[in-house]
Motif scaffolding. Structure first.
Motif, PDB file in Angstrom:
ATOM      1  N   MET A 183       0.875  -1.102   0.172  1.00  0.00           N
ATOM      2  CA  MET A 183      -0.213   0.108   0.068  1.00  0.00           C
ATOM      3  C   MET A 183       0.824   1.406   0.015  1.00  0.00           C
ATOM      4  O   MET A 183       0.745   2.206  -0.699  1.00  0.00           O
ATOM      5  CB  MET A 183      -0.940  -0.010   1.107  1.00  0.00           C
ATOM      6  CG  MET A 183      -2.178  -1.038   1.124  1.00  0.00           C
ATOM      7  SD  MET A 183      -3.025  -0.825   2.285  1.00  0.00           S
ATOM      8  CE  MET A 183      -2.776  -2.321   3.578  1.00  0.00           C
ATOM      9  N   SER A 184       2.130   1.171   0.990  1.00  0.00           N
ATOM     10  CA  SER A 184       2.642   2.428   0.983  1.00  0.00           C
ATOM     11  C   SER A 184       3.551   2.799  -0.453  1.00  0.00           C
ATOM     12  O   SER A 184       3.620   3.819  -0.804  1.00  0.00           O
ATOM     13  CB  SER A 184       3.771   2.203   1.845  1.00  0.00           C
ATOM     14  OG  SER A 184       3.338   2.054   3.256  1.00  0.00           O
ATOM     15  N   ALA A 185       3.880   1.781  -1.108  1.00  0.00           N
ATOM     16  CA  ALA A 185       4.673   1.920  -2.335  1.00  0.00           C
ATOM     17  C   ALA A 185       3.717   2.314  -3.621  1.00  0.00           C
ATOM     18  O   ALA A 185       4.145   2.823  -4.656  1.00  0.00           O
ATOM     19  CB  ALA A 185       5.199   0.726  -2.676  1.00  0.00           C
ATOM     20  N   HIS A 186       2.217   2.412  -3.184  1.00  0.00           N
ATOM     21  CA  HIS A 186       1.418   2.782  -4.372  1.00  0.00           C
ATOM     22  C   HIS A 186       0.357   3.872  -4.036  1.00  0.00           C
ATOM     23  O   HIS A 186      -0.827   3.707  -4.392  1.00  0.00           O
ATOM     24  CB  HIS A 186       0.744   1.677  -4.933  1.00  0.00           C
ATOM     25  CG  HIS A 186       1.435   0.279  -5.489  1.00  0.00           C
ATOM     26  ND1 HIS A 186       2.152  -0.521  -4.657  1.00  0.00           N
ATOM     27  CD2 HIS A 186       1.983   0.340  -6.965  1.00  0.00           C
ATOM     28  CE1 HIS A 186       3.041  -1.321  -5.442  1.00  0.00           C
ATOM     29  NE2 HIS A 186       2.908  -0.882  -6.752  1.00  0.00           N
ATOM     30  N   GLY A 187       0.783   5.020  -3.072  1.00  0.00           N
ATOM     31  CA  GLY A 187      -0.202   5.945  -2.835  1.00  0.00           C
ATOM     32  C   GLY A 187      -1.003   5.977  -1.832  1.00  0.00           C
ATOM     33  O   GLY A 187      -1.847   6.757  -1.477  1.00  0.00           O
ATOM     34  N   CYS A 188      -0.798   4.883  -0.908  1.00  0.00           N
ATOM     35  CA  CYS A 188      -1.575   4.716   0.355  1.00  0.00           C
ATOM     36  C   CYS A 188      -0.564   4.763   1.611  1.00  0.00           C
ATOM     37  O   CYS A 188      -1.106   4.033   2.461  1.00  0.00           O
ATOM     38  CB  CYS A 188      -2.498   3.495   0.070  1.00  0.00           C
ATOM     39  SG  CYS A 188      -3.728   3.464  -1.144  1.00  0.00           S
ATOM     40  N   LYS A 189       0.182   5.659   1.441  1.00  0.00           N
ATOM     41  CA  LYS A 189       1.280   5.620   2.548  1.00  0.00           C
ATOM     42  C   LYS A 189       0.641   5.920   3.703  1.00  0.00           C
ATOM     43  O   LYS A 189       0.925   5.331   5.102  1.00  0.00           O
ATOM     44  CB  LYS A 189       2.428   6.293   2.291  1.00  0.00           C
ATOM     45  CG  LYS A 189       3.765   6.283   3.539  1.00  0.00           C
ATOM     46  CD  LYS A 189       4.844   6.886   2.916  1.00  0.00           C
ATOM     47  CE  LYS A 189       5.922   6.797   4.019  1.00  0.00           C
ATOM     48  NZ  LYS A 189       7.099   7.737   3.518  1.00  0.00           N
ATOM     49  N   VAL A 190      -0.313   6.947   3.977  1.00  0.00           N
ATOM     50  CA  VAL A 190      -0.721   7.433   5.182  1.00  0.00           C
ATOM     51  C   VAL A 190      -1.560   6.242   5.655  1.00  0.00           C
ATOM     52  O   VAL A 190      -1.447   6.200   6.820  1.00  0.00           O
ATOM     53  CB  VAL A 190      -1.471   8.630   4.766  1.00  0.00           C
ATOM     54  CG1 VAL A 190      -1.931   9.325   6.285  1.00  0.00           C
ATOM     55  CG2 VAL A 190      -0.372   9.832   4.335  1.00  0.00           C
ATOM     56  N   PHE A 191      -2.421   5.664   4.974  1.00  0.00           N
ATOM     57  CA  PHE A 191      -3.443   4.725   5.599  1.00  0.00           C
ATOM     58  C   PHE A 191      -2.332   3.459   5.855  1.00  0.00           C
ATOM     59  O   PHE A 191      -2.897   2.995   7.021  1.00  0.00           O
ATOM     60  CB  PHE A 191      -4.518   4.375   4.504  1.00  0.00           C
ATOM     61  CG  PHE A 191      -5.412   3.038   4.810  1.00  0.00           C
ATOM     62  CD1 PHE A 191      -6.246   3.356   5.577  1.00  0.00           C
ATOM     63  CD2 PHE A 191      -5.069   1.941   4.506  1.00  0.00           C
ATOM     64  CE1 PHE A 191      -7.283   2.476   6.079  1.00  0.00           C
ATOM     65  CE2 PHE A 191      -5.824   0.946   4.764  1.00  0.00           C
ATOM     66  CZ  PHE A 191      -7.132   1.190   5.665  1.00  0.00           C
ATOM     67  N   ALA A 192      -1.497   3.123   5.190  1.00  0.00           N
ATOM     68  CA  ALA A 192      -0.702   1.897   5.863  1.00  0.00           C
ATOM     69  C   ALA A 192       0.152   2.223   7.019  1.00  0.00           C
ATOM     70  O   ALA A 192      -0.091   1.415   7.619  1.00  0.00           O
ATOM     71  CB  ALA A 192       0.184   1.708   4.558  1.00  0.00           C
ATOM     72  N   GLU A 193       0.548   3.468   7.208  1.00  0.00           N
ATOM     73  CA  GLU A 193       1.356   3.759   8.333  1.00  0.00           C
ATOM     74  C   GLU A 193       0.261   3.835   9.442  1.00  0.00           C
ATOM     75  O   GLU A 193       0.654   3.357  10.741  1.00  0.00           O
ATOM     76  CB  GLU A 193       2.109   5.133   8.208  1.00  0.00           C
ATOM     77  CG  GLU A 193       3.150   5.029   7.229  1.00  0.00           C
ATOM     78  CD  GLU A 193       3.905   6.333   7.206  1.00  0.00           C
ATOM     79  OE1 GLU A 193       3.246   7.539   7.477  1.00  0.00           O
ATOM     80  OE2 GLU A 193       5.349   6.450   6.419  1.00  0.00           O
ATOM     81  N   THR A 194      -0.827   4.471   9.382  1.00  0.00           N
ATOM     82  CA  THR A 194      -1.979   4.223  10.568  1.00  0.00           C
ATOM     83  C   THR A 194      -2.404   2.988  10.722  1.00  0.00           C
ATOM     84  O   THR A 194      -2.455   2.618  11.856  1.00  0.00           O
ATOM     85  CB  THR A 194      -3.101   5.221   9.931  1.00  0.00           C
ATOM     86  OG1 THR A 194      -2.693   6.433   9.593  1.00  0.00           O
ATOM     87  CG2 THR A 194      -4.157   5.215  11.267  1.00  0.00           C
TER      88      THR A 194
END
Length: 414
Positions: free
Chosen positions: A196-207
């Protein structure tokens, strides 16, 4: 007279309906059922089921499955590959085009390049998921990987053909591929947040990674998981509201973005209706409606409607999609009411001696107030408008169809 004219019309309509159902049944295929009639391919057939390739093949049309006999499968199994590497290897034998026996011997310029299901998964680097088909002298046809100059297997015979829908052909041996046979992490070992982080969803992934909900996602990846991750800008703007939730609310919100089953894009487009989420727990429904309009898939909660905007991973048993809004469950948020339209600008004051305009309003007509129901926002939301409490929106349509057919049948009996 009208009755005499309507009976042929009704009969014609009924015949067309029956033909549609028959054609739909004929064009559908089931690879495991096709191979059940051929015990020499029982091992290959078994692993189509064990690797979950069979349903993926059944959902596609214009496809060719290159099977090998039990002896050739024994050579593959002797390598003691993981089930995921076996899946990659067998997916290399599923061509995304129709090649019947006749077509194999009529290849333009004697050679054709075919994409495989392995290439379609995105797991094949470069062009390693393509297969060369060569029409050789003497009526022979050879198969080899695109990145190899060798002929790795030969066409043996046609097994089953449903013209231009599915062709099952036998080849002499398994196509060797170090890429497909390479060790593949199991779903439980898959770095979901990394993808997810590598494809534009880093904030959600980190949360998610900082929450106890991450464990729930990882555990469900083994049996089946679908994730809808909001894009960075979307979830970043939502963070202030997220931080105001209780600890339990935060976990539920994150788990609300996951389904405990695998859904390919084609499944999302066909299986419309209410679906449970990872947050669903007894009285806490935490569900939403999956709805499609042509190629567009939306997720409708009682609060917002989000659109699926892209695919990050679609490899059974895990699928990850991006969405353009944060999914807000009704258990945690109130329905969002659109902002009222701006008030009209005040009229300029007229001169004292200007004649008054004649009102066209009838003397007894009341002036609508701002609190009238017509001006109030509707209590309904997209989910209410497309399904009832039991998610029977699609069944309503079929009740009309059933009633129509019953009526036509009654006409024919008059």
């Amino acid at each position: 007279m009208l009755q005499q004219l309507s009976r042929p019309a009704a009969a014609g309509t009924l015949v067309l309906a029956v033909l549609f159902l028959v054609i739909s049944d004929v064009t559908a295929h089931n690879i495991t059922h096709l191979l059940e009639k051929h015990p020499e391919f029982s091992t290959f057939n078994h692993y189509l089921t064990a690797t979950h390739l069979a349903p993926e093949i059944n959902r596609r049309t214009t496809i060719t499955v290159c099977v090998v006999d039990n002896s050739a499968m024994s050579e593959l199994l002797a390598k003691h590959l993981s089930i995921y590497s076996v899946k990659n290897t067998l997916s290399l034998h599923v061509l995304l085009d129709y090649f019947g026996a006749k077509k194999l011997h009529q290849i333009t310029n004697g050679t054709a390049l075919a994409a495989t299901m392995f290439q379609a998964t995105g797991s094949a680097p470069g062009s390693s998921g393509f297969v060369n088909i060569t029409d050789l002298k003497g009526g022979k046809v050879g198969f080899g990987l695109q990145d190899s100059d060798d002929i790795d297997a030969m066409f043996v015979k046609s097994v089953e053909e449903v013209p231009y829908n599915i062709s099952v052909i036998q080849i002499s041996k398994i196509l060797p591929s170090q890429v497909a046979e390479a060790p593949t992490p199991s779903p439980s070992e898959m770095n979901l947040t990394g993808i997810m982080s590598a494809h534009g969803c880093k904030v959600f992934a980190e949360t998610l990674e900082a929450s106890d909900a991450a464990k729930t996602f990882q555990e469900n990846a083994i049996g089946g998981l679908t994730v809808f991750c909001p894009l960075d800008d979307v979830f970043k703007a939502f963070l202030p509201k997220f931080k105001n939730l209780t600890d339990a609310g935060k976990i539920s919100l994150l788990e609300y973005h996951g389904l405990p089953v695998y859904n390919s894009m084609s499944m999302l487009k066909s299986n419309n209706g209410i679906t449970n989420t990872l947050a669903t727990d007894g009285a806490n429904k935490f569900d939403f409606v999956v709805q499609n309009d042509g190629e567009v898939v939306t997720l409708q909660t009682k609060v917002v409607t989000a659109k699926v905007t892209g695919t990050l991973l679609d490899e059974q048993p895990v699928a990850i999609y991006t969405i353009d809004k944060v999914l807000k469950p009704r258990e945690l948020f109130k329905k969002e009411i659109p902002a009222p339209a701006p008030a009209p600008a005040p009229e300029t004051e007229k001169p004292a001696d200007a004649p008054k305009a004649h009102s066209r309003r009838h003397k007894g007509a009341a002036t609508p107030s701002a609190d009238s129901p017509a001006d109030s926002p509707s209590d309904e939301d997209p989910a209410d408008q497309t399904t009832d409490g039991n998610g029977t929106v699609r069944l309503d349509g079929w009740r009309f169809v059933s009633a129509g057919i019953s009526g036509l049948a009654a006409l024919l009996l008059l």
